[in-house]
Design a protein around this motif. Structure first.
Motif, mmCIF file in Angstrom:
data_model
loop_
_atom_site.group_PDB
_atom_site.id
_atom_site.type_symbol
_atom_site.label_atom_id
_atom_site.label_comp_id
_atom_site.label_asym_id
_atom_site.label_seq_id
_atom_site.Cartn_x
_atom_site.Cartn_y
_atom_site.Cartn_z
ATOM 1 N N PRO A 100 96.345 6.745 -40.029
ATOM 2 C CA PRO A 100 94.773 6.388 -39.588
ATOM 3 C C PRO A 100 94.650 5.583 -37.923
ATOM 4 C CG PRO A 100 95.853 5.188 -41.470
ATOM 5 C CD PRO A 100 96.719 5.751 -40.575
ATOM 6 N N LYS A 101 96.028 5.558 -37.382
ATOM 7 C CA LYS A 101 95.594 5.134 -35.820
ATOM 8 C C LYS A 101 96.832 6.193 -34.915
ATOM 9 C CE LYS A 101 95.693 0.143 -36.606
ATOM 10 N NZ LYS A 101 96.647 -1.738 -36.519
ATOM 11 N N ILE A 102 96.109 7.542 -35.350
ATOM 12 C CA ILE A 102 96.981 9.146 -34.961
ATOM 13 C C ILE A 102 97.170 8.396 -33.032
ATOM 14 C CG2 ILE A 102 95.007 9.961 -34.855
ATOM 15 C CD1 ILE A 102 97.033 12.354 -35.554
ATOM 16 N N ASP A 103 97.960 9.169 -32.247
ATOM 17 C CA ASP A 103 97.546 9.033 -30.948
ATOM 18 C C ASP A 103 97.089 10.157 -30.914
ATOM 19 O OD1 ASP A 103 98.098 10.544 -28.265
ATOM 20 O OD2 ASP A 103 99.151 7.981 -27.996
ATOM 21 N N PRO A 104 95.348 10.204 -29.372
ATOM 22 C CA PRO A 104 95.070 11.209 -29.377
ATOM 23 C C PRO A 104 95.390 12.234 -28.587
ATOM 24 C CG PRO A 104 94.464 8.964 -27.857
ATOM 25 C CD PRO A 104 95.908 8.712 -28.862
ATOM 26 N N HIS A 105 96.645 12.668 -27.727
ATOM 27 C CA HIS A 105 97.219 14.029 -28.626
ATOM 28 C C HIS A 105 97.804 14.635 -29.299
ATOM 29 C CE1 HIS A 105 99.506 17.299 -26.278
ATOM 30 N NE2 HIS A 105 100.520 17.045 -27.409
ATOM 31 N N ASP A 106 98.613 13.461 -30.825
ATOM 32 C CA ASP A 106 98.818 13.943 -32.132
ATOM 33 C C ASP A 106 97.553 14.582 -32.147
ATOM 34 O OD1 ASP A 106 101.644 13.232 -31.086
ATOM 35 O OD2 ASP A 106 101.198 11.473 -31.941
ATOM 36 N N TYR A 107 96.050 13.623 -31.814
ATOM 37 C CA TYR A 107 94.578 14.732 -32.670
ATOM 38 C C TYR A 107 94.985 15.615 -32.347
ATOM 39 C CZ TYR A 107 89.991 14.379 -33.949
ATOM 40 O OH TYR A 107 88.592 14.931 -34.824
ATOM 41 N N ASP A 108 94.660 16.030 -31.639
ATOM 42 C CA ASP A 108 93.957 16.792 -30.210
ATOM 43 C C ASP A 108 94.983 18.560 -31.251
ATOM 44 O OD1 ASP A 108 92.052 15.871 -29.432
ATOM 45 O OD2 ASP A 108 92.791 15.480 -27.504
ATOM 46 N N THR A 109 96.694 17.714 -31.501
ATOM 47 C CA THR A 109 97.346 18.708 -31.607
ATOM 48 C C THR A 109 97.304 19.478 -33.308
ATOM 49 O OG1 THR A 109 99.443 18.023 -30.132
ATOM 50 C CG2 THR A 109 100.410 18.964 -32.144
ATOM 51 N N GLY A 141 90.547 5.482 -41.870
ATOM 52 C CA GLY A 141 90.758 6.989 -42.229
ATOM 53 C C GLY A 141 89.495 7.598 -42.397
ATOM 54 N N TYR A 142 88.994 7.083 -43.435
ATOM 55 C CA TYR A 142 87.077 7.164 -44.007
ATOM 56 C C TYR A 142 86.494 8.269 -42.328
ATOM 57 C CZ TYR A 142 82.379 8.627 -45.108
ATOM 58 O OH TYR A 142 81.158 8.796 -45.437
ATOM 59 N N ARG A 143 86.570 7.363 -41.266
ATOM 60 C CA ARG A 143 86.110 7.261 -39.702
ATOM 61 C C ARG A 143 87.131 8.627 -39.555
ATOM 62 N NH1 ARG A 143 85.008 1.517 -39.209
ATOM 63 N NH2 ARG A 143 87.306 1.288 -37.686
ATOM 64 N N LEU A 144 88.075 8.719 -38.987
ATOM 65 C CA LEU A 144 88.704 9.467 -38.504
ATOM 66 C C LEU A 144 88.925 10.638 -39.669
ATOM 67 C CD1 LEU A 144 91.110 10.721 -37.008
ATOM 68 C CD2 LEU A 144 93.145 10.204 -38.119
ATOM 69 N N LEU A 145 88.281 10.604 -41.090
ATOM 70 C CA LEU A 145 88.064 12.225 -41.315
ATOM 71 C C LEU A 145 86.795 12.589 -41.383
ATOM 72 C CD1 LEU A 145 89.246 11.154 -44.683
ATOM 73 C CD2 LEU A 145 90.548 12.836 -43.320
ATOM 74 N N GLN A 146 85.721 11.581 -40.448
ATOM 75 C CA GLN A 146 84.489 12.413 -40.454
ATOM 76 C C GLN A 146 84.345 12.880 -38.867
ATOM 77 O OE1 GLN A 146 81.897 12.545 -42.458
ATOM 78 N NE2 GLN A 146 82.629 11.609 -43.834
ATOM 79 N N ARG A 147 85.125 11.824 -38.464
ATOM 80 C CA ARG A 147 85.616 12.363 -37.006
ATOM 81 C C ARG A 147 85.567 14.131 -37.447
ATOM 82 N NH1 ARG A 147 89.885 10.638 -32.200
ATOM 83 N NH2 ARG A 147 89.180 12.446 -30.966
ATOM 84 N N LEU A 148 87.133 13.928 -37.289
ATOM 85 C CA LEU A 148 87.828 15.455 -37.559
ATOM 86 C C LEU A 148 86.839 16.334 -38.052
ATOM 87 C CD1 LEU A 148 90.352 17.574 -37.155
ATOM 88 C CD2 LEU A 148 91.399 16.733 -39.373
ATOM 89 N N ALA A 149 86.251 16.639 -38.768
ATOM 90 C CA ALA A 149 85.085 16.808 -39.543
ATOM 91 C C ALA A 149 83.674 17.414 -39.454
ATOM 92 C CB ALA A 149 84.189 16.696 -41.237
ATOM 93 N N SER A 150 83.662 16.578 -38.592
ATOM 94 C CA SER A 150 82.580 16.741 -37.218
ATOM 95 C C SER A 150 82.370 17.814 -35.842
ATOM 96 C CB SER A 150 81.864 16.035 -36.660
ATOM 97 O OG SER A 150 81.566 15.818 -35.629
ATOM 98 N N ASP A 151 84.437 17.634 -35.370
ATOM 99 C CA ASP A 151 85.103 18.514 -34.725
ATOM 100 C C ASP A 151 84.533 20.042 -35.013
ATOM 101 O OD1 ASP A 151 84.929 16.341 -33.085
ATOM 102 O OD2 ASP A 151 86.704 15.971 -33.166
ATOM 103 N N VAL A 152 85.428 20.855 -35.884
ATOM 104 C CA VAL A 152 85.683 21.723 -36.651
ATOM 105 C C VAL A 152 84.608 22.281 -37.354
ATOM 106 C CG1 VAL A 152 87.693 21.226 -36.827
ATOM 107 C CG2 VAL A 152 86.764 20.890 -38.797
#
Length: 243
Positions: A100-109, A141-152
């Protein structure tokens, strides 16, 4: 007492002397209908044409046989089956795990891995892993999943909405592009890269008019290796998530 000893049952058609019927409906080498002839006559014609007598419809009365080169027929059938398997698309579900608290760099990877999977036509199972007090904050976690879905969203869509599964929250993304289309594009890109490398090799090859000076080195193409972190393949969306 009858006893079955096992063993494989042959699925190949009967040919030549293996055919055990008094007469057959014969088809010529070019597909022409010869008619019903005695088996001996059909075998005689096969020898005359230097071909095989192949039973193509054993259940017919009388059985239908054709004059053909059976070895060539088997080879062509094997090549067609091989090509069909090559173009066959297998549904693959990749899994990507995040905190849930993933680092921005890890998220981009990890987002880059998701993008690559979707471009390949694969589904992606996204798992958010909660630990300790994080379990009381499922909205993270829900917000992170929604963010990822929006990015792709240009490459995939939400096939299975986020849902809580014990200490994990799971969402499945499906690709907009079909697997067969992705495979075809990958083959075209590979062929283009190969042709480009061959063209560069020809251009850089030494010629009589322009000899290569002593000590000159020809640079080779660099090969980049990708390292996939925390990426696992699952047979189905129900595959258990790794702890």
């Amino acid at each position: 007492m009858w006893c079955y000893r096992g063993g494989s049952i042959s699925t190949e058609p009967r040919i030549n002397d293996r055919i055990r019927v008094p007469e057959v409906r014969l088809v010529g080498p070019s597909g022409e209908q010869v008619g019903i002839v005695p088996l001996a006559k059909a075998l005689e014609l096969a020898q005359e044409y230097d071909l095989d007598l192949v039973e193509v419809a054993a259940s017919a009365r009388p059985p239908v046989c054709k004059l053909m080169d059976y070895g060539k027929f088997k080879y062509e059938s094997a090549m067609k089956a091989r090509e069909a398997r090559k173009n066959q698309a297998h549904t693959v579900i990749k899994e990507m795990k995040l905190r849930p608290k993933i680092d921005p760099h890890d998220y981009d990877t990890k987002k880059g891995h998701v993008v690559r999977f979707l471009k390949q036509g694969d589904k992606v199972k996204i798992t958010i892993m909660f630990r300790g007090r994080e379990q009381s904050r499922p909205e993270l976690g829900y917000r992170l999943l929604q963010r990822l879905a929006s990015d792709v969203e240009d490459l995939g869509f939400i096939e299975s909405n986020p849902k809580q599964d014990g200490r994990n929250m799971i969402m499945v993304l499906g690709p907009h592009k079909k697997k067969t289309e992705a495979m075809a594009e990958a083959r075209e890109a590979q062929a283009a890269r190969k042709a480009e490398r061959q063209g560069v090799a020809v251009d850089e090859a030494p010629s009589e008019e322009a000899p290569v000076e002593e000590g000159t080195e020809v640079a080779s193409a660099e090969v980049e290796a990708e390292v996939e972190a925390d990426v696992t393949e699952a047979a189905s969306p129900e595959a258990p998530a790794e702890a």
